[in-house]
Design a protein around this motif. Structure first.
Motif, PDB file in Angstrom:
ATOM      1  N   ARG A 140       0.845  -1.197   0.000  1.00  0.00           N
ATOM      2  CA  ARG A 140       0.000   0.000   0.000  1.00  0.00           C
ATOM      3  C   ARG A 140       0.881   1.247   0.000  1.00  0.00           C
ATOM      4  O   ARG A 140       1.915   1.273   0.662  1.00  0.00           O
ATOM      5  N   TYR A 141       0.436   2.258  -0.737  1.00  0.00           N
ATOM      6  CA  TYR A 141       1.158   3.528  -0.804  1.00  0.00           C
ATOM      7  C   TYR A 141       0.167   4.676  -0.627  1.00  0.00           C
ATOM      8  O   TYR A 141      -0.962   4.592  -1.097  1.00  0.00           O
ATOM      9  N   GLU A 142       0.616   5.749   0.006  1.00  0.00           N
ATOM     10  CA  GLU A 142      -0.198   6.950   0.130  1.00  0.00           C
ATOM     11  C   GLU A 142       0.185   7.914  -0.986  1.00  0.00           C
ATOM     12  O   GLU A 142       1.374   8.170  -1.205  1.00  0.00           O
ATOM     13  N   CYS A 143      -0.819   8.421  -1.715  1.00  0.00           N
ATOM     14  CA  CYS A 143      -0.581   9.317  -2.843  1.00  0.00           C
ATOM     15  C   CYS A 143      -1.404  10.579  -2.677  1.00  0.00           C
ATOM     16  O   CYS A 143      -2.534  10.532  -2.197  1.00  0.00           O
ATOM     17  N   GLY A 144      -0.865  11.678  -3.139  1.00  0.00           N
ATOM     18  CA  GLY A 144      -1.644  12.891  -3.284  1.00  0.00           C
ATOM     19  C   GLY A 144      -2.215  12.924  -4.695  1.00  0.00           C
ATOM     20  O   GLY A 144      -1.745  12.229  -5.586  1.00  0.00           O
ATOM     21  N   ILE A 145      -3.257  13.727  -4.908  1.00  0.00           N
ATOM     22  CA  ILE A 145      -3.877  13.824  -6.221  1.00  0.00           C
ATOM     23  C   ILE A 145      -3.916  15.288  -6.627  1.00  0.00           C
ATOM     24  O   ILE A 145      -4.266  16.144  -5.821  1.00  0.00           O
ATOM     25  N   MET A 146      -3.563  15.571  -7.888  1.00  0.00           N
ATOM     26  CA  MET A 146      -3.673  16.933  -8.400  1.00  0.00           C
ATOM     27  C   MET A 146      -5.111  17.150  -8.869  1.00  0.00           C
ATOM     28  O   MET A 146      -5.535  16.557  -9.854  1.00  0.00           O
ATOM     29  N   LEU A 147      -5.858  17.987  -8.136  1.00  0.00           N
ATOM     30  CA  LEU A 147      -7.262  18.243  -8.430  1.00  0.00           C
ATOM     31  C   LEU A 147      -7.502  19.731  -8.613  1.00  0.00           C
ATOM     32  O   LEU A 147      -6.795  20.558  -8.042  1.00  0.00           O
ATOM     33  N   ALA A 148      -8.529  20.069  -9.400  1.00  0.00           N
ATOM     34  CA  ALA A 148      -8.980  21.455  -9.519  1.00  0.00           C
ATOM     35  C   ALA A 148      -9.839  21.776  -8.291  1.00  0.00           C
ATOM     36  O   ALA A 148     -10.276  20.877  -7.577  1.00  0.00           O
ATOM     37  N   GLY A 149     -10.111  23.054  -8.059  1.00  0.00           N
ATOM     38  CA  GLY A 149     -10.867  23.475  -6.876  1.00  0.00           C
ATOM     39  C   GLY A 149     -12.255  22.875  -6.795  1.00  0.00           C
ATOM     40  O   GLY A 149     -12.697  22.425  -5.736  1.00  0.00           O
ATOM     41  N   THR A 150     -12.961  22.846  -7.924  1.00  0.00           N
ATOM     42  CA  THR A 150     -14.311  22.301  -7.890  1.00  0.00           C
ATOM     43  C   THR A 150     -14.292  20.779  -7.722  1.00  0.00           C
ATOM     44  O   THR A 150     -15.243  20.203  -7.190  1.00  0.00           O
ATOM     45  N   GLU A 151     -13.214  20.124  -8.138  1.00  0.00           N
ATOM     46  CA  GLU A 151     -13.104  18.680  -7.942  1.00  0.00           C
ATOM     47  C   GLU A 151     -12.982  18.344  -6.465  1.00  0.00           C
ATOM     48  O   GLU A 151     -13.578  17.371  -5.984  1.00  0.00           O
ATOM     49  N   VAL A 152     -12.240  19.154  -5.733  1.00  0.00           N
ATOM     50  CA  VAL A 152     -12.087  18.933  -4.303  1.00  0.00           C
ATOM     51  C   VAL A 152     -13.442  19.073  -3.606  1.00  0.00           C
ATOM     52  O   VAL A 152     -13.811  18.252  -2.762  1.00  0.00           O
ATOM     53  N   LYS A 153     -14.206  20.083  -3.988  1.00  0.00           N
ATOM     54  CA  LYS A 153     -15.518  20.295  -3.375  1.00  0.00           C
ATOM     55  C   LYS A 153     -16.460  19.138  -3.684  1.00  0.00           C
ATOM     56  O   LYS A 153     -17.215  18.703  -2.819  1.00  0.00           O
ATOM     57  N   SER A 154     -16.411  18.623  -4.897  1.00  0.00           N
ATOM     58  CA  SER A 154     -17.254  17.483  -5.252  1.00  0.00           C
ATOM     59  C   SER A 154     -16.834  16.232  -4.489  1.00  0.00           C
ATOM     60  O   SER A 154     -17.681  15.453  -4.046  1.00  0.00           O
ATOM     61  N   MET A 155     -15.540  16.034  -4.320  1.00  0.00           N
ATOM     62  CA  MET A 155     -15.075  14.853  -3.588  1.00  0.00           C
ATOM     63  C   MET A 155     -15.437  14.942  -2.114  1.00  0.00           C
ATOM     64  O   MET A 155     -15.803  13.939  -1.506  1.00  0.00           O
TER      65      MET A 155
END
Length: 152
Positions: free
Chosen positions: A23-38
Motif C-alpha cells: 500500500r502507498y499513500e498518494c496525493g492527487i492533483m485536483l482542480a478546486g471544484t473537484e475537491v468540493k465534489s469529492m
C-alpha cells in the motif's frame, strides 16, 4: 488510518477481487471544484486504476461529478489525474508493475490536513476459488463473533 484523517470512501470491491501486496499513500492533483465534489461524496472509482506514463503516475477512470454551484470553469468529469508520490516510491512501483499480473488499484480516498489523499495498492487478481475461500473465512469469523457475544 492516522489521527486527523477522515475517510471519504473505501473500495470494497478491490478487497474482494484482489490480493493487496503493498500500500502507498498518494496525493492527487485536483482542480478546486473537484475537491468540493469529492468532499461532498460525488465521485465514483469503480473501474479506476493507476498507470505509469512518461515516468509519472496517473489515475485513469476516476469520475468526479461537476460541482453543483460551479461556474463555466467547472472540471471535466472523467480525465486522467496525476498522482503525487515520492521518486523512490515511483521507481518501486515501476519495478512492481513490470512484473506479470500486478496492477495499481485505488483502495480508499480520505482527507488528511484538508488535502485529498488516496491509498494505492499493488494488487494481484484473485482466482474464483480464492474469492470463495475469503468469503467462507469471513462468514466463519462473523459466526464465531456472534457466538462469543451470545455467551457473555
Amino acid at each position: 488510518m492516522a489521527e486527523g484523517t477522515k475517510l471519504l470512501s473505501k473500495n470494497r470491491r478491490a478487497f474482494h477481487e484482489y490480493h493487496i501486496l503493498e500500500r502507498y499513500e498518494c496525493g492527487i492533483m485536483l482542480a478546486g471544484t473537484e475537491v468540493k465534489s469529492m468532499k461532498s461524496g460525488k465521485y465514483s472509482f469503480v473501474d479506476s486504476y493507476a498507470r505509469i506514463k512518461n515516468n509519472e503516475l496517473w489515475l485513469v477512470g476516476l469520475h468526479i461529478t461537476p460541482y453543483d454551484h460551479g461556474n463555466i470553469h467547472n472540471h471535466e468529469p472523467v480525465r486522467d489525474r496525476k498522482l503525487l508520490v515520492n521518486r523512490d516510491e515511483l521507481t518501486k512501483l515501476v519495478r512492481k508493475t513490470d512484473e506479470k499480473g500486478l496492477t495499481l488499484v485505488p483502495l480508499s480516498f480520505y482527507l488528511k490536513g484538508g488535502l485529498v489523499k488516496m491509498e494505492l495498492g499493488v494488487c494481484r487478481g484473485k482466482k474464483l476459488h480464492d474469492k470463495r475461500a475469503s468469503i467462507k473465512e469471513k462468514d466463519l469469523k462473523r459466526q464465531s463473533e456472534r457466538e462469543m457475544r451470545g455467551r457473555i
